[in-house]
Design a protein around this motif. Sequence first.
Motif, PDB file in Angstrom:
ATOM      1  N   TRP A  75       0.845  -1.186   0.000  1.00  0.00           N
ATOM      2  CA  TRP A  75       0.000   0.000   0.000  1.00  0.00           C
ATOM      3  C   TRP A  75       0.887   1.246   0.000  1.00  0.00           C
ATOM      4  CZ3 TRP A  75      -5.485   0.071   1.106  1.00  0.00           C
ATOM      5  CH2 TRP A  75      -6.014   1.357   1.283  1.00  0.00           C
ATOM      6  N   TYR A  76       0.674   2.089  -0.957  1.00  0.00           N
ATOM      7  CA  TYR A  76       1.378   3.372  -1.038  1.00  0.00           C
ATOM      8  C   TYR A  76       0.336   4.485  -1.001  1.00  0.00           C
ATOM      9  CZ  TYR A  76       5.368   0.643  -2.667  1.00  0.00           C
ATOM     10  OH  TYR A  76       6.387  -0.271  -2.776  1.00  0.00           O
ATOM     11  N   ASP A  77       0.763   5.673  -0.649  1.00  0.00           N
ATOM     12  CA  ASP A  77      -0.129   6.820  -0.708  1.00  0.00           C
ATOM     13  C   ASP A  77      -0.439   7.092  -2.185  1.00  0.00           C
ATOM     14  OD1 ASP A  77      -1.455   9.233  -0.600  1.00  0.00           O
ATOM     15  OD2 ASP A  77      -0.011  10.212   0.693  1.00  0.00           O
ATOM     16  N   ARG A  78       0.575   7.543  -2.937  1.00  0.00           N
ATOM     17  CA  ARG A  78       0.397   7.814  -4.363  1.00  0.00           C
ATOM     18  C   ARG A  78       1.666   7.499  -5.159  1.00  0.00           C
ATOM     19  NH1 ARG A  78      -3.384  10.152  -6.399  1.00  0.00           N
ATOM     20  NH2 ARG A  78      -5.137  11.157  -5.459  1.00  0.00           N
ATOM     21  N   GLN A  79       2.641   6.831  -4.562  1.00  0.00           N
ATOM     22  CA  GLN A  79       3.959   6.688  -5.192  1.00  0.00           C
ATOM     23  C   GLN A  79       4.307   5.266  -5.627  1.00  0.00           C
ATOM     24  OE1 GLN A  79       3.573   7.332  -1.874  1.00  0.00           O
ATOM     25  NE2 GLN A  79       3.607   9.554  -1.780  1.00  0.00           N
ATOM     26  N   ALA A  80       3.318   4.422  -5.868  1.00  0.00           N
ATOM     27  CA  ALA A  80       3.599   3.025  -6.220  1.00  0.00           C
ATOM     28  C   ALA A  80       4.457   2.910  -7.474  1.00  0.00           C
ATOM     29  CB  ALA A  80       2.304   2.241  -6.398  1.00  0.00           C
ATOM     30  N   LYS A  95       5.906  -4.515 -14.544  1.00  0.00           N
ATOM     31  CA  LYS A  95       5.149  -5.315 -15.511  1.00  0.00           C
ATOM     32  C   LYS A  95       4.037  -4.500 -16.160  1.00  0.00           C
ATOM     33  CE  LYS A  95       7.165  -9.286 -14.490  1.00  0.00           C
ATOM     34  NZ  LYS A  95       8.151  -9.854 -15.370  1.00  0.00           N
ATOM     35  N   SER A  96       3.268  -3.767 -15.343  1.00  0.00           N
ATOM     36  CA  SER A  96       2.167  -2.978 -15.892  1.00  0.00           C
ATOM     37  C   SER A  96       1.773  -1.876 -14.916  1.00  0.00           C
ATOM     38  CB  SER A  96       0.950  -3.865 -16.191  1.00  0.00           C
ATOM     39  OG  SER A  96       0.378  -4.349 -14.988  1.00  0.00           O
ATOM     40  N   VAL A  97       1.163  -0.849 -15.481  1.00  0.00           N
ATOM     41  CA  VAL A  97       0.636   0.280 -14.706  1.00  0.00           C
ATOM     42  C   VAL A  97      -0.826   0.432 -15.103  1.00  0.00           C
ATOM     43  CG1 VAL A  97       0.808   2.757 -14.271  1.00  0.00           C
ATOM     44  CG2 VAL A  97       2.890   1.415 -14.662  1.00  0.00           C
ATOM     45  N   GLN A  98      -1.711   0.373 -14.124  1.00  0.00           N
ATOM     46  CA  GLN A  98      -3.147   0.523 -14.384  1.00  0.00           C
ATOM     47  C   GLN A  98      -3.613   1.865 -13.858  1.00  0.00           C
ATOM     48  OE1 GLN A  98      -4.669  -2.987 -12.449  1.00  0.00           O
ATOM     49  NE2 GLN A  98      -4.046  -4.324 -14.130  1.00  0.00           N
ATOM     50  N   ARG A  99      -4.330   2.575 -14.704  1.00  0.00           N
ATOM     51  CA  ARG A  99      -4.793   3.926 -14.373  1.00  0.00           C
ATOM     52  C   ARG A  99      -6.302   3.950 -14.164  1.00  0.00           C
ATOM     53  NH1 ARG A  99      -0.690   7.431 -15.044  1.00  0.00           N
ATOM     54  NH2 ARG A  99       1.143   6.615 -16.124  1.00  0.00           N
ATOM     55  N   ALA A 100      -6.757   4.931 -13.390  1.00  0.00           N
ATOM     56  CA  ALA A 100      -8.190   5.087 -13.129  1.00  0.00           C
ATOM     57  C   ALA A 100      -8.916   5.431 -14.429  1.00  0.00           C
ATOM     58  CB  ALA A 100      -8.417   6.175 -12.093  1.00  0.00           C
ATOM     59  N   PRO A 101      -9.988   4.701 -14.738  1.00  0.00           N
ATOM     60  CA  PRO A 101     -10.727   4.991 -15.965  1.00  0.00           C
ATOM     61  C   PRO A 101     -11.628   6.228 -15.853  1.00  0.00           C
ATOM     62  CG  PRO A 101     -11.696   3.128 -14.827  1.00  0.00           C
ATOM     63  CD  PRO A 101     -10.470   3.515 -14.059  1.00  0.00           C
ATOM     64  N   SER A 102     -11.858   6.677 -14.630  1.00  0.00           N
ATOM     65  CA  SER A 102     -12.691   7.870 -14.427  1.00  0.00           C
ATOM     66  C   SER A 102     -12.334   8.502 -13.087  1.00  0.00           C
ATOM     67  CB  SER A 102     -14.181   7.501 -14.474  1.00  0.00           C
ATOM     68  OG  SER A 102     -14.491   6.583 -13.441  1.00  0.00           O
ATOM     69  N   ASP A 103     -12.896   9.664 -12.821  1.00  0.00           N
ATOM     70  CA  ASP A 103     -12.682  10.329 -11.536  1.00  0.00           C
ATOM     71  C   ASP A 103     -13.253   9.474 -10.405  1.00  0.00           C
ATOM     72  OD1 ASP A 103     -11.587  12.388 -12.987  1.00  0.00           O
ATOM     73  OD2 ASP A 103     -13.232  13.795 -12.650  1.00  0.00           O
ATOM     74  N   TYR A 104     -12.677   9.631  -9.222  1.00  0.00           N
ATOM     75  CA  TYR A 104     -13.147   8.920  -8.033  1.00  0.00           C
ATOM     76  C   TYR A 104     -12.911   9.836  -6.835  1.00  0.00           C
ATOM     77  CZ  TYR A 104      -8.147   7.665  -7.772  1.00  0.00           C
ATOM     78  OH  TYR A 104      -6.782   7.692  -7.725  1.00  0.00           O
ATOM     79  N   PRO A 105     -13.430   9.469  -5.634  1.00  0.00           N
ATOM     80  CA  PRO A 105     -13.395  10.422  -4.506  1.00  0.00           C
ATOM     81  C   PRO A 105     -12.033  11.026  -4.194  1.00  0.00           C
ATOM     82  CG  PRO A 105     -14.819   8.599  -3.969  1.00  0.00           C
ATOM     83  CD  PRO A 105     -14.161   8.264  -5.293  1.00  0.00           C
ATOM     84  N   GLY A 126      -9.266  10.989  -6.346  1.00  0.00           N
ATOM     85  CA  GLY A 126      -8.420  11.166  -7.515  1.00  0.00           C
ATOM     86  C   GLY A 126      -9.216  11.401  -8.782  1.00  0.00           C
ATOM     87  N   LYS A 127      -8.475  11.392  -9.876  1.00  0.00           N
ATOM     88  CA  LYS A 127      -9.115  11.695 -11.159  1.00  0.00           C
ATOM     89  C   LYS A 127      -8.742  10.650 -12.200  1.00  0.00           C
ATOM     90  CE  LYS A 127      -5.520  15.090 -12.376  1.00  0.00           C
ATOM     91  NZ  LYS A 127      -4.492  14.392 -11.699  1.00  0.00           N
ATOM     92  N   ALA A 128      -9.469  10.675 -13.283  1.00  0.00           N
ATOM     93  CA  ALA A 128      -9.197   9.771 -14.400  1.00  0.00           C
ATOM     94  C   ALA A 128      -7.730   9.917 -14.811  1.00  0.00           C
ATOM     95  CB  ALA A 128     -10.119  10.091 -15.564  1.00  0.00           C
ATOM     96  N   GLY A 129      -7.087   8.787 -15.032  1.00  0.00           N
ATOM     97  CA  GLY A 129      -5.698   8.796 -15.456  1.00  0.00           C
ATOM     98  C   GLY A 129      -4.691   8.636 -14.323  1.00  0.00           C
ATOM     99  N   ASP A 130      -5.113   8.826 -13.079  1.00  0.00           N
ATOM    100  CA  ASP A 130      -4.203   8.615 -11.945  1.00  0.00           C
ATOM    101  C   ASP A 130      -3.785   7.141 -11.893  1.00  0.00           C
ATOM    102  OD1 ASP A 130      -4.518  11.245 -11.169  1.00  0.00           O
ATOM    103  OD2 ASP A 130      -5.713  10.788  -9.372  1.00  0.00           O
ATOM    104  N   GLY A 137      -3.344   3.575  -2.515  1.00  0.00           N
ATOM    105  CA  GLY A 137      -4.574   3.587  -1.726  1.00  0.00           C
ATOM    106  C   GLY A 137      -4.807   4.849  -0.930  1.00  0.00           C
ATOM    107  N   GLY A 138      -3.856   5.789  -0.971  1.00  0.00           N
ATOM    108  CA  GLY A 138      -4.013   7.012  -0.200  1.00  0.00           C
ATOM    109  C   GLY A 138      -3.311   6.924   1.142  1.00  0.00           C
TER     110      GLY A 138
END
Length: 157
Positions: free
Chosen positions: A9-14, A31-41, A43-47, A65-66
């Motif tokens: 679990w990282y705040d935002r630095q994984a 191996k891979s980086v998965q980004r948010a498909p839309s805004d969420y409480p 963060g935003k899309a693309g985070d 995870g914050g």
Amino acid sequence: MAKNTICLWYDRQAEEAARFYSTVFPDSDVKSVQRAPSDYPSGKAGDVLVVHFTVAGIPCMGLNGGPAFKQSEAFSFQIATEDQDETDRYWNAIVDNGGSESACGWCKDKWGVNWQITPRALTEALGAGGEEAKRAFEAMMEMGKIDVAKIEAARRG
């Protein structure tokens, strides 16, 4: 995908952490980086949400995870080293990149993940048992980064 994966679990630095580990330890990569498909409480899309990576061959997942949870010494990576040069290289990479030293071969990276940089000489000395193990253990208890020459000297008495 591996059947069992360590989730960190990282705040935002994984992604930053995974990319750092891949430059320091052999058999490590992102191996891979998965980004948010839309805004969420929080963060935003693309985070970056999740990063899949390996550390010394071990599959891991970094979860952005914050700030709710922090790393602790209850989890650590234990990296076995062959000699003082390898011990120094890993220890210094972690500490010199914003990390901190601890005791008995432990250090912490700048994201709070704990590492045991453990020379095989120490593991073998402790496994020898008896007075030899006791002397090596007592020497280790005085160290931050493990000093292979001092462990070997303690083994000999």
